[in-house]
Design an enzyme around this catalytic site. Structure first.
Site, PDB file in Angstrom:
ATOM      1  N   GLU A 127      76.146  41.232  23.628  1.00  0.00           N
ATOM      2  CA  GLU A 127      77.508  41.635  23.306  1.00  0.00           C
ATOM      3  C   GLU A 127      77.577  43.138  23.030  1.00  0.00           C
ATOM      4  O   GLU A 127      78.566  43.804  23.360  1.00  0.00           O
ATOM      5  CB  GLU A 127      78.014  40.826  22.097  1.00  0.00           C
ATOM      6  CG  GLU A 127      79.523  40.879  21.944  1.00  0.00           C
ATOM      7  CD  GLU A 127      80.061  39.771  21.040  1.00  0.00           C
ATOM      8  OE1 GLU A 127      79.448  38.686  20.999  1.00  0.00           O
ATOM      9  OE2 GLU A 127      81.079  40.002  20.386  1.00  0.00           O
ATOM     10  N   GLU A 133      77.724  44.738  26.292  1.00  0.00           N
ATOM     11  CA  GLU A 133      79.057  44.467  26.861  1.00  0.00           C
ATOM     12  C   GLU A 133      80.064  45.435  26.242  1.00  0.00           C
ATOM     13  O   GLU A 133      80.919  46.008  26.931  1.00  0.00           O
ATOM     14  CB  GLU A 133      79.458  43.017  26.564  1.00  0.00           C
ATOM     15  CG  GLU A 133      80.776  42.581  27.204  1.00  0.00           C
ATOM     16  CD  GLU A 133      81.201  41.170  26.767  1.00  0.00           C
ATOM     17  OE1 GLU A 133      80.526  40.566  25.913  1.00  0.00           O
ATOM     18  OE2 GLU A 133      82.222  40.695  27.285  1.00  0.00           O
ATOM     19  N   CYS A 138      81.776  33.958  19.147  1.00  0.00           N
ATOM     20  CA  CYS A 138      80.737  33.025  18.705  1.00  0.00           C
ATOM     21  C   CYS A 138      81.269  31.893  17.844  1.00  0.00           C
ATOM     22  O   CYS A 138      80.542  30.981  17.489  1.00  0.00           O
ATOM     23  CB  CYS A 138      79.584  33.736  18.007  1.00  0.00           C
ATOM     24  SG  CYS A 138      80.051  35.161  17.102  1.00  0.00           S
ATOM     25  N   SER A 181      84.810  38.302  24.440  1.00  0.00           N
ATOM     26  CA  SER A 181      83.475  38.602  24.969  1.00  0.00           C
ATOM     27  C   SER A 181      83.038  37.431  25.849  1.00  0.00           C
ATOM     28  O   SER A 181      83.299  36.275  25.535  1.00  0.00           O
ATOM     29  CB  SER A 181      82.502  38.768  23.805  1.00  0.00           C
ATOM     30  OG  SER A 181      81.186  38.599  24.273  1.00  0.00           O
ATOM     31  N   LYS A 196      81.477  23.174  16.546  1.00  0.00           N
ATOM     32  CA  LYS A 196      80.272  23.301  17.370  1.00  0.00           C
ATOM     33  C   LYS A 196      79.992  22.006  18.143  1.00  0.00           C
ATOM     34  O   LYS A 196      79.400  22.036  19.214  1.00  0.00           O
ATOM     35  CB  LYS A 196      79.065  23.653  16.500  1.00  0.00           C
ATOM     36  CG  LYS A 196      79.065  25.077  15.973  1.00  0.00           C
ATOM     37  CD  LYS A 196      78.634  26.077  17.020  1.00  0.00           C
ATOM     38  CE  LYS A 196      78.796  27.500  16.509  1.00  0.00           C
ATOM     39  NZ  LYS A 196      78.676  28.504  17.591  1.00  0.00           N
ATOM     40  N   GLU A 198      82.075  22.413  21.064  1.00  0.00           N
ATOM     41  CA  GLU A 198      81.547  23.449  21.955  1.00  0.00           C
ATOM     42  C   GLU A 198      80.406  22.891  22.802  1.00  0.00           C
ATOM     43  O   GLU A 198      80.352  23.108  24.018  1.00  0.00           O
ATOM     44  CB  GLU A 198      81.058  24.639  21.131  1.00  0.00           C
ATOM     45  CG  GLU A 198      80.613  25.814  21.970  1.00  0.00           C
ATOM     46  CD  GLU A 198      79.998  26.913  21.115  1.00  0.00           C
ATOM     47  OE1 GLU A 198      80.395  28.071  21.284  1.00  0.00           O
ATOM     48  OE2 GLU A 198      79.112  26.620  20.271  1.00  0.00           O
ATOM     49  N   GLU A 210      81.412  23.039  30.850  1.00  0.00           N
ATOM     50  CA  GLU A 210      80.655  24.104  31.519  1.00  0.00           C
ATOM     51  C   GLU A 210      79.331  24.430  30.836  1.00  0.00           C
ATOM     52  O   GLU A 210      78.536  25.198  31.360  1.00  0.00           O
ATOM     53  CB  GLU A 210      81.518  25.375  31.618  1.00  0.00           C
ATOM     54  CG  GLU A 210      81.760  26.106  30.305  1.00  0.00           C
ATOM     55  CD  GLU A 210      82.951  25.582  29.518  1.00  0.00           C
ATOM     56  OE1 GLU A 210      83.375  24.433  29.784  1.00  0.00           O
ATOM     57  OE2 GLU A 210      83.433  26.282  28.613  1.00  0.00           O
ATOM     58  N   CYS A 227      81.032  31.432   8.503  1.00  0.00           N
ATOM     59  CA  CYS A 227      80.335  30.150   8.616  1.00  0.00           C
ATOM     60  C   CYS A 227      79.854  29.590   7.279  1.00  0.00           C
ATOM     61  O   CYS A 227      79.690  28.379   7.143  1.00  0.00           O
ATOM     62  CB  CYS A 227      79.141  30.291   9.550  1.00  0.00           C
ATOM     63  SG  CYS A 227      79.589  31.049  11.109  1.00  0.00           S
TER      64      CYS A 227
END
Lengths: 579, 595, 155
Positions: free
Chosen positions: A278, A281, A297, A317, A356, A359, A364, A489
């Site tokens: 990142e 990026e 994230c 991102s 999560k 996720e 994908e 978190c």
């Protein structure tokens, strides 16, 4: 000068700023008035009526949570009238509540249960009502039958997270809480942040229990590796009666090994990797003047932007979250090292997060050719797993993570709290490219001689404000870190549940301290210094943003109108044709 | 100039009795007789004598015709309007005394009334602002804007002793004062026309019959507290009221009584109508505010009170329709005049909606302190069928019942509260000896349970529990301890509920328990309903000695539960009997017994 | 959803867009137009006003006047106000239910009649009262029910 009022509570006199509620005033005297709905600044609706008190000169028993202290007020918080009313109230609530405590996920951690025990409530006549269907559609599960209509979840979903997925439906005795038309959460734009679970006083909201799937893997033939998110070690001890703020990293590793995982790895490793990807990026986007770049994230946050601001996903991102980077690498890079096929490696992750689970299930997320992450457990589920196995975390000796995916820097652990991703990136970039990136003493960042404006927010309500500003063109931030849960978190929807709001705040503070301590004690500061990461690039990926990186570590997002069947998009479509 | 005026009542009651058809017929016949130019037909709001509809009053004489059919109209035109002879057949005949009354003002029903809030209803055409103005309408607003300071207005209202007519009886002047004291800024004036109390319909009648009086009063209130916007919250069940009010708003704007620079001053004020959507709880002021804001009508905790933080968090006053209707006369005639009417602590008049087992149902306005006996017997004409008066419910589902013992108590706020009832909005449901008080309590609890918003536990769950006990009682399954449990629950709900709806929900149970405890006990201990109403607790039998074997009962029985042969005594098959009571009505020799 | 419905909904929403607290007036207007508030329509209102579907449905399901199901051609409302109850409204309701073989709140299978119980409509002087569509029938004895139903059946 603040206006003060004098008030007498149970014979004790004290002076408090005007506007203070009787509930807060009593707390100052060390009196705990029971309540089931109140959440300061979030849910001040006076609905449960458990906190009623007797006020001299008043006929009824007002709710102390919404009763401002007045000059000369004389209050009794535990008179026979008050106690009788509370007991009767509990009896009424229980007459509608399923008596399923033995099998309830919240048994012994349930506000209603503990209150009923305190009051020695007797068996009450049942009121027959139709059983409402359960929602087991996704990672967050709802049992509306257990719901006591405190509406804390509604308030958190609306006031804190600005999503308003849950609301009160119907009226009177038929009132229930749910998404519109009692839709499954899956179809209701829920972000799965899990903040509703954190405030639920009973077992009406919980995460999908995946512990059985983990046992199945551990008892099977496959090679099972586990990754643990940075925030787990800050809070897991609370589940084993260790003082809040105990760092249990080493004991946690030992416990996981005892459970039978073949390798115990650290999500911090891929957090370092995220910083590398990142960070590069970001530098590329600064050069392209294609800003702001927003972190990706936090899967609750990603789902939020996809559901509510699909037109802004281009700012996200492209980096996968550390969990998903880990999964992809465990079944490719690590499998190769260990001489295994992708199919033979199974990955379990321990996350402070309910989103999560969602996720890991995204279609994908199979860069390795397999499902990259097989099972996700929350902190609470891990604690349950350890208890089932008879492992007392508190008594274990510290152990070390396995190599290679267990090595990490101080920067990586910062991912566990709000502001950490931005800080880790700035630190790493300034250390790796001191000539291009500079971080001032006040935390301000300069890139190529120009200031890089960094904004950090947590909670989806805050996220919405930023996105509105981005859309309106009034946001001048270049890099925005967003986490779905307030504080990040350490306060995730999968962390240990705490009844009391003050105690919860104290625990958050303590968990945050663990993060700072771990960062301070780390042998290496910046992510680029992590030798295992360096090795990974040298032997497998090449360099940050390489083709292989893109293939394994980066992703894409759902964009506007990708799902033409949703009522919203149909509405948008028909509107645009109508105009 | 017209030589005669004919008022045709177009109140909701008369409209349901086809008064519109009667009016059309009248207009048609007047045309046929070619006297349309001489006789003016005016449609008015509710005159108050709802069970006599359709009614017509012919001026200048003031002759009151009632229960008119289409066929009666021609006779009134030909006899009365053309030949000047009163049609006696269509006059009012008292049910007991058979005395015939010709003039409206001589009717006992009107003679004892003192009309302030209802001063224009039934008198003027509610769709004509000119008629309102002709009866000194908007004079009070003129007086206020012409020379009174907001403070003086509030002082006048306070001095009048006017108290809220919607239920609580809170002093109106004080309420206005709180809002006036709030810092300058956006404030609101709200009219609560969410008349949810079943059996009360005075607010409906005022809005339908005299909408401008509400507009005028709200403008005065706006001036007094410094508000420039008002909302009238009307129940969805009252479409005619909404229609008439909207028309009145339009007229008031055209005439410059609403909008900017009212009457040439720098005072701005406008009004909007909001239609409710069927929720009794929205009569509670904070729930009403939530509803206007477009939310679920759930009450908010108080404090903060609406006068401090109301609509959209701004200072707001909320008054009921009847309260507002009193404001212009107070300004016009002065606080002194008003405060001389009524009792010491309850000034002025009160409108009552009398319904149930009473001969003259309808709306009456009497000075506060009028006794229940005067209302029921003198104005209401007593109980139909010569039955005994048993109880009267005041305050609707939030109130309680008054019994024979209370017939001579004055009807005012405080006396009613002392008796465990309340004034409420003025609904007065009269019940005769055939009414089961346990079932009435069940009826009201069923209502409040249904209308509970569901936000707080005591009301949501408590009323459900109380209802299930009451249902048990009326179906003959009462248990020892039920009465005590009802009492415990009632006190708990009263003490701990969030809003007025919950706090008053147990009142009908407590009040019937207080006054008719033995009826509850009979239901439990003897499995008997003393009023002979609860079906599960009654049975029908045929007394063989009396039965003449005519078979009429068997022919009428809808469930074929009566068997027998002609000329021999018939009998009832208990298993088939649905206890509808048709046989009892039809038997020519009273051979059927209900037990 | 067909675009004409969508267009009408948007026209209604636009009409009230500047009205503070517009949700309830909008729902009234849409229900007036279509007789009921379907899920799709509610979702459209939510997205147009930028509020959550849960909030819209919360409001729709709170108020008894709003309905989410299509009603029969003729809507029978038996007034259950106190005055009507005291004068036998329960028997009138029962007569309608027996005659049409449905319970209150239901619609006949041929979609011709819906029976509802209404709150006091303020015509207490004529108790018991029944409304059928916009017509009001006062002092209605249960034995008049068959003839009334027949009257509307023929319409």
């Amino acid at each position: 000068m603040e206006n003060m009022v004098n008030i007498v509570i149970d014979g004790e006199e004290l002076s408090v700023p005007s506007g203070t509620t009787v509930l807060e005033t009593a707390k100052k005297l060390g009196k705990k008035i029971p309540q089931l709905c109140f959440l300061k600044d979030i849910n001040e609706i006076g609905a449960c009526r458990m906190c009623v008190v007797e006020v001299e000169g008043r006929r009824n028993l007002p709710a102390s949570c919404v009763l401002p202290a007045e000059e000369g007020m004389v209050v009794r918080t535990n008179s026979p009238r008050v106690l009788n009313a509370r007991r009767m109230n509990l009896e009424l609530i229980l007459s509608l509540h399923p008596q399923e405590c033995l099998s309830c996920v919240r048994s012994q951690n349930c506000e209603l249960q503990s209150m009923s025990q305190q009051f020695r409530v007797e068996q009450t006549p049942r009121i027959d009502t139709d059983r409402l269907p359960l929602d087991v559609s996704g990672p967050i599960q709802r049992d509306p039958n257990k719901c006591i209509l405190c509406r804390r979840c509604v308030a958190v979903c609306e006031e804190v997270q600005s999503t308003s997925v849950l609301g009160a439906l119907e009226r009177g005795i038929d009132t229930h809480i749910g998404p519109a038309w009692s839709e499954a959460l899956d179809n209701a734009s829920c972000t799965y942040c899990g903040q509703c679970i954190q405030v639920c006083p009973v077992g009406a909201l919980s995460e999908r229990d995946d512990t059985a799937r983990v046992w199945e893997l551990l008892h099977g033939e496959d090679h099972v590796v586990v990754q643990v998110a940075p925030a787990i070690r800050t809070a897991l001890g609370e589940e084993f009666n260790l003082p809040p703020g105990t760092n249990v990293e080493g004991r946690m590793v030992a416990a996981l090994r005892q459970l039978g995982f073949d390798k115990v790895f650290d999500t911090n490793f891929t957090a370092d990797l995220t910083v590398m990807e990142e960070g590069h990026e970001l530098l590329a986007k600064v050069a392209d003047k294609n800003l702001p770049l927003i972190t990706s994230c936090s899967p609750g946050w990603v789902r939020f932007v996809e559901e509510y601001y699909p037109q802004l996903t281009r700012h996200l991102s492209s980096c996968k979250s550390p969990q998903q980077m880990f999964g992809a690498l465990a079944k490719t890079y690590y499998a190769e090292l260990a001489g295994l096929t992708a199919q033979q490696v199974k990955t379990v992750s321990i996350m402070p997060c309910t989103a999560k689970k969602y996720e890991a299930d995204r279609p994908e997320m199979q860069a390795s050719g397999q499902r990259d992450v097989d099972v996700v457990l929350t902190t609470r589920e891990l604690a349950a797993l350890l208890r089932q196995a008879g492992i007392d975390l508190a008594r274990l000796e510290d152990e070390e993570f396995d190599a290679p995916m267990g090595a990490s820097s101080g920067a990586s652990v910062l991912f566990g709290r709000s502001g950490g991703v931005a800080q880790a990136a700035a630190r790493t970039l300034s250390m790796a490219y001191p000539e291009r990136v500079k971080v001032g003493a006040d935390g301000s960042v300069m890139v190529d001689g120009k200031p890089l404006r960094v904004t950090v927010v947590s909670s989806l309500g805050e996220a919405r404000r930023i996105l509105e500003a981005v859309e309106a063109g009034t946001c001048d931030a270049d890099f925005i870190e967003i986490m779905a849960c307030p504080g990040g978190c350490i306060n995730g929807g999968g962390q240990p549940t705490v009844f009391d709001q003050d105690e919860r705040n104290e625990r958050l503070h303590a968990r945050r301290n663990v993060i700072e301590t771990l960062d301070g004690e780390a042998a290496i500061a910046g992510s680029h210094e992590n030798p295992a990461v360096q090795q990974l690039y040298a032997a497998f990926l090449g360099h940050p943003l390489s083709e292989k990186s893109h293939q394994l570590l980066h992703t894409h997002y759902r964009e506007e109108l990708e799902q033409p069947d949703s009522p919203e998009s149909k509405a948008i479509l028909s509107r645009s044709t109508a105009d | 100039m017209y030589r005669a005026h004919v008022l045709v009542c177009a109140g909701a009651g008369c409209v349901s009795s086809r008064s519109r058809d009667v009016r059309d017929e009248l207009v048609k016949i007047l045309g046929e007789r070619d006297i349309s130019e001489e006789v003016r037909v005016i449609e008015t709001g509710c005159i108050g004598t709802c069970d006599l509809g359709p009614v017509m009053i012919v001026y200048p004489e003031g002759v009151f015709y009632q229960k008119l059919g289409l066929g009666d109209v021609a006779q009134i035109v030909d006899e009365h309007l053309i030949r000047g002879r009163v049609v006696e057949r269509l006059l009012y005949r008292a049910p007991l005394t058979e005395i015939v009354t010709e003039k409206m003002r001589d009717l006992e029903f009107f003679r004892r009334q003192y009309r302030i809030a209802l001063r224009n209803t039934g008198v003027i055409d509610p769709e004509s602002i000119e008629e309102y103005i002709a009866r000194d309408g908007y004079m009070a607003l003129g007086t206020v804007l012409d020379g009174m300071t907001p403070d003086q207005v509030i002082q006048e209202i306070t001095a009048s002793g006017l108290r809220g007519r919607g239920g609580g009886g809170f002093p109106t002047g004080r309420k206005w004062d709180f809002a006036a004291q709030a810092p300058v800024g956006q404030k609101y004036v709200v009219c609560n026309a969410d008349e949810g109390d079943p059996g009360a319909f005075m607010d409906r009648s005022i809005i339908e019959g005299d909408p401008h009086s509400i507009i005028e009063a709200m403008a005065i209130a706006g001036y007094a507290i410094g508000a420039d916007q008002g909302y009238v919250y009307v129940r969805a069940e009252y479409p005619l009221a909404v229609e008439r009010f909207q028309l009145a708003l339009q007229q008031a704007r055209e005439y410059g009584f609403l909008g900017s620079a009212i009457l040439g001053t720098d005072f701005h004020f406008d009004l909007d109508v909001r239609v409710g959507a069927g929720a009794f709880v929205c009569g509670e002021e904070t729930a009403l505010l939530n509803s206007i804001e477009g939310n679920r009508g759930e009450p908010r905790p108080r404090p903060p009170f609406p006068a401090v933080a109301g609509l959209w968090g701004r200072p707001t006053i909320i008054n009921n329709v009847e309260t507002y209707a009193n404001v212009p006369p107070i300004i016009q005639h002065g606080a002194k005049w008003f405060s001389k009417i009524g009792t010491e602590a309850s000034r002025g008049t009160k409108v009552f909606a009398m319904a149930g087992n009473i001969n003259n149902t309808g709306l009456v306005e009497v000075p506060m302190g009028t006794t229940l006996r005067e209302l029921i017997y003198d104005i209401g004409g007593g109980i139909p069928g010569n039955k005994r008066f048993k109880a009267a419910q005041t305050g609707g589902p939030s109130g309680g019942c008054l019994t024979e013992d209370h017939l001579d108590t004055p009807m005012d706020y405080d006396t009613l509260l002392e008796l465990g009832s309340m004034m409420g909005s003025g609904g007065l449901i009269v019940m005769d000896e055939d009414t089961c008080m346990v079932d009435i309590a069940r009826f009201f609890l069923d209502f409040t349970r249904d209308e509970s918003c569901g936000k707080c536990n005591p009301c949501r769950i408590g009323t459900t529990r109380m209802l299930s006990i009451l249902e048990r009682l009326v179906s003959g399954e009462g248990q020892q301890g039920d009465i005590e449990e009802l009492e415990d629950l009632a006190v708990f709900i009263q003490e701990t509920s969030l809003c007025g709806l919950g706090q008053s929900a147990p009142n009908p149970v407590l009040s019937t328990l207080k006054n008719f405890r033995s009826e509850y006990e009979a239901h439990i201990r003897e499995r008997r309903c003393p009023a002979g109403h609860c079906r599960a607790l009654i049975s029908y039998t045929i007394v063989a000695e009396t039965c003449i074997g005519c078979g009429i009962c068997a022919r009428h029985c809808p469930s074929n539960a009566i068997v027998g042969e002609r000329r021999n005594p018939y009998s009832i098959v208990t298993e088939l009997c649905t206890k509808c009571g048709v046989c009892l009505q039809e038997c020519p020799v009273q051979a059927i017994q209900k037990r | 959803m067909c675009s004409t419905v969508a267009d009408k909904v948007y026209t209604i929403v636009d009409r009230f867009r500047d009205t503070p607290g517009s949700l309830i007036p909008i729902l009234h207007a849409i229900q007036e137009e279509y007789g009921y508030l379907s899920r799709d329509v509610q979702a459209m209102v939510a997205s147009e006003l930028g509020i959550s579907p849960a909030k819209v449905h919360g409001v729709v399901s709170f108020y008894s006047f709003f309905t989410e199901q299509a009603k029969g051609e003729h809507e029978i409302g038996v007034c259950m106000g106190t005055a009507c109850y005291v004068r036998g409204a329960a028997d009138v309701l029962e007569a309608f239910q027996n005659q049409l073989h449905i319970r209150a709140g239901e619609t006949t299978s041929d979609q011709r009649f819906t029976i509802g119980m209404t709150r006091c409509i303020g015509a207490c002087g004529l108790a018991p009262v029944v409304t059928i569509n916009d017509d009001v029938y006062g002092r209605l004895a249960p034995d008049r029910v068959p003839e009334l139903i027949e009257k509307y059946r023929r319409q």
